[in-house]
Design a protein around this motif. Structure first.
Motif, PDB file in Angstrom:
ATOM      1  N   LEU A 158      44.749  36.606  42.668  1.00 11.92           N
ATOM      2  CA  LEU A 158      45.340  37.525  41.682  1.00 11.92           C
ATOM      3  C   LEU A 158      45.178  36.998  40.262  1.00 11.92           C
ATOM      4  N   LYS A 159      45.101  35.664  40.147  1.00 10.33           N
ATOM      5  CA  LYS A 159      45.092  35.034  38.819  1.00 10.33           C
ATOM      6  C   LYS A 159      43.698  34.998  38.199  1.00 10.33           C
ATOM      7  N   TYR A 160      42.702  34.604  39.007  1.00 14.15           N
ATOM      8  CA  TYR A 160      41.366  34.394  38.435  1.00 14.15           C
ATOM      9  C   TYR A 160      40.558  35.688  38.479  1.00 14.15           C
ATOM     10  N   VAL A 161      41.091  36.720  37.807  1.00 18.12           N
ATOM     11  CA  VAL A 161      40.413  38.024  37.773  1.00 18.12           C
ATOM     12  C   VAL A 161      39.611  38.159  36.489  1.00 18.12           C
ATOM     13  N   ARG A 162      38.604  39.025  36.548  1.00 19.45           N
ATOM     14  CA  ARG A 162      37.855  39.282  35.320  1.00 19.45           C
ATOM     15  C   ARG A 162      38.723  40.132  34.408  1.00 19.45           C
ATOM     16  N   PRO A 163      38.697  39.827  33.091  1.00 19.25           N
ATOM     17  CA  PRO A 163      39.594  40.521  32.168  1.00 19.25           C
ATOM     18  C   PRO A 163      39.463  42.047  32.305  1.00 19.25           C
ATOM     19  N   GLY A 164      40.596  42.689  32.367  1.00 16.55           N
ATOM     20  CA  GLY A 164      40.604  44.149  32.408  1.00 16.55           C
ATOM     21  C   GLY A 164      40.357  44.730  33.788  1.00 16.55           C
TER      22      GLY A 164
END
Ligand code: ADP
Length: 267
Positions: A158-164
Motif C-alpha cells: 500500500l505504501k510503495y505505490v506510484r504517485p497518483g
C-alpha cells in the motif's frame, strides 16, 4: 574460521600430555559484529529525530508568547519526531520478539487472517485499493507472527505505490511441494531495483531512501526472521505486470486424519 583455544596439561601415571580444545567462534564473532553495527544504526536513527525534537522545543519556547504561529509549527515538528521515534522503537521491539519469542504454532485459517489484515489496513482509507484475494488454505504457524508478516507485506504494497495511482494488491497461495504452501503478495507499485532485491531483507536496508516514503528498514528483516523460524524462505521478484511480488513458504496445516473406523460396525 576463527578459533579459540583452551586446554590443560595432563600428567597421568608419569605420562605427560595435554588436552587442547579448539572452539569455532566465527559465528559468535559475526553476531557480535552484527550487534555493534545494529546498535550504531539504531543510535543514529534515534538521535536524528531527537535532535529535531530538542531544537524545535527550544524554538517553540523562544517563539512564545509573541510568535504563536512559529511556536505551533515547531510543536508540529516535535510531534512528527516523536511519531518517528515511536515507530522505530515499535519495529525494534518486533525485531527482537521475532528472534527470541517462543513460537506457538497451530493451525491457522490463512483466508481469515488475510481478510483481517487487509480490513485493518484499508478500512479507514478514503480511496479503497484494488485488492484481489485468491483461495487460501490452512497453514501451520504461529498466528501472531504470521499476521506480522502479512501485515508488513500488505502495508508495503500500500505504501510503495506510484504517485497518483490506486494501489493494486494480489494475494494468493499455491502448494510448494509436499507439506508446504507458498504465499504471494504482489503489487503494481514502484518496484525494487535489481541491485537491492537481495538486500531488502537485511535490517535497515532501504531501497528508496531519500524519497518521500518514510520507514525504518526493519519490516522485511522481521518478516525474514519469522519465516526462517517456521523453516520457510522469503524472496522478492518483479511482478510481471510491473511492481513487486513477495513470496514466502510456510508449512501446510497437518492434514486431518479421518478417525479410524470401528470394524464392528461392518460385522
Ligand atoms: P521500510 O520501513 O523502509 O518500508 P522494509 O524492511 O519494510 O522497510 O522494506 C525495506 C525496503 O524495501 C523499503 O525501504 C523499500 O525500499 C523496499 N520495499 C519493500 N516493500 C516494497 C514494495 N512492495 N514495493 C517497492 N519497494 C518495497
Amino acid at each position: 574460521v576463527l578459533l579459540s583455544v583452551s586446554g590443560r596439561p595432563l600428567d597421568h601415571d608419569g605420562q605427560r600430555g595435554a588436552i587442547v580444545v579448539f572452539h569455532d567462534i566465527t559465528e559468535a564473532r559475526e553476531r557480535e559484529a552484527d550487534l555493534a553495527a545494529f546498535a550504531g544504526i539504531v543510535a543514529h536513527d534515534l538521535k536524528n529525530p531527537l535532535t529535531v525534537i530538542g531544537a524545535h522545543t527550544e524554538m517553540a519556547r523562544d517563539a512564545l508568547p509573541d510568535e504563536p504561529e512559529q511556536a505551533l509549527e515547531s510543536l508540529e515538528r516535535v510531534g512528527s519526531g516523536v511519531v518517528r521515534m515511536r515507530r522505530l522503537i515499535d519495529d525494534l521491539l518486533a525485531y527482537v520478539t521475532a528472534r527470541d519469542a517462543a513460537l506457538k504454532p497451530g493451525e491457522v485459517d490463512l483466508a481469515g487472517l488475510v481478510a483481517d489484515v487487509v480490513a485493518e489496513r484499508v478500512g479507514h482509507l478514503r480511496v479503497q485499493p484494488d485488492v484481489y484475494i485468491g483461495a487460501l488454505p490452512h497453514v501451520e504457524a504461529d498466528p501472531a507472527m504470521l499476521r506480522h508478516v502479512l501485515d508488513n507485506l500488505v502495508g508495503n504494497a500500500l505504501k510503495y505505490v506510484r504517485p497518483g495511482r490506486v494501489p493494486k494488491i494480489d494475494i494468493s497461495a499455491h502448494t510448494a511441494g509436499p507439506g508446504w504452501v507458498r504465499v504471494e503478495v504482489a503489487d503494481r507499485g514502484i518496484g525494487i531495483p535489481d541491485a537491492d532485491k537481495a538486500h531488502v531483507f537485511e535490517s535497515f536496508h532501504r531501497a528508496h531512501a531519500g524519497q518521500s516514503y518514510g520507514g525504518t528498514g526493519l519490516g522485511l528483516a522481521i518478516c525474514r526472521r519469522i519465516v526462517d523460524r517456521h523453516g520457510g524462505t522469503i524472496a522478492v521478484t518483479d511482478n510481471p505486470g510491473g511492481g513487486s511480488r513477495f513470496s514466502f513458504t510456510i508449512p501446510a496445516a497437518v492434514p486431518v486424519v479421518p478417525a479410524a473406523v470401528d470394524a464392528h460396525e461392518y460385522v
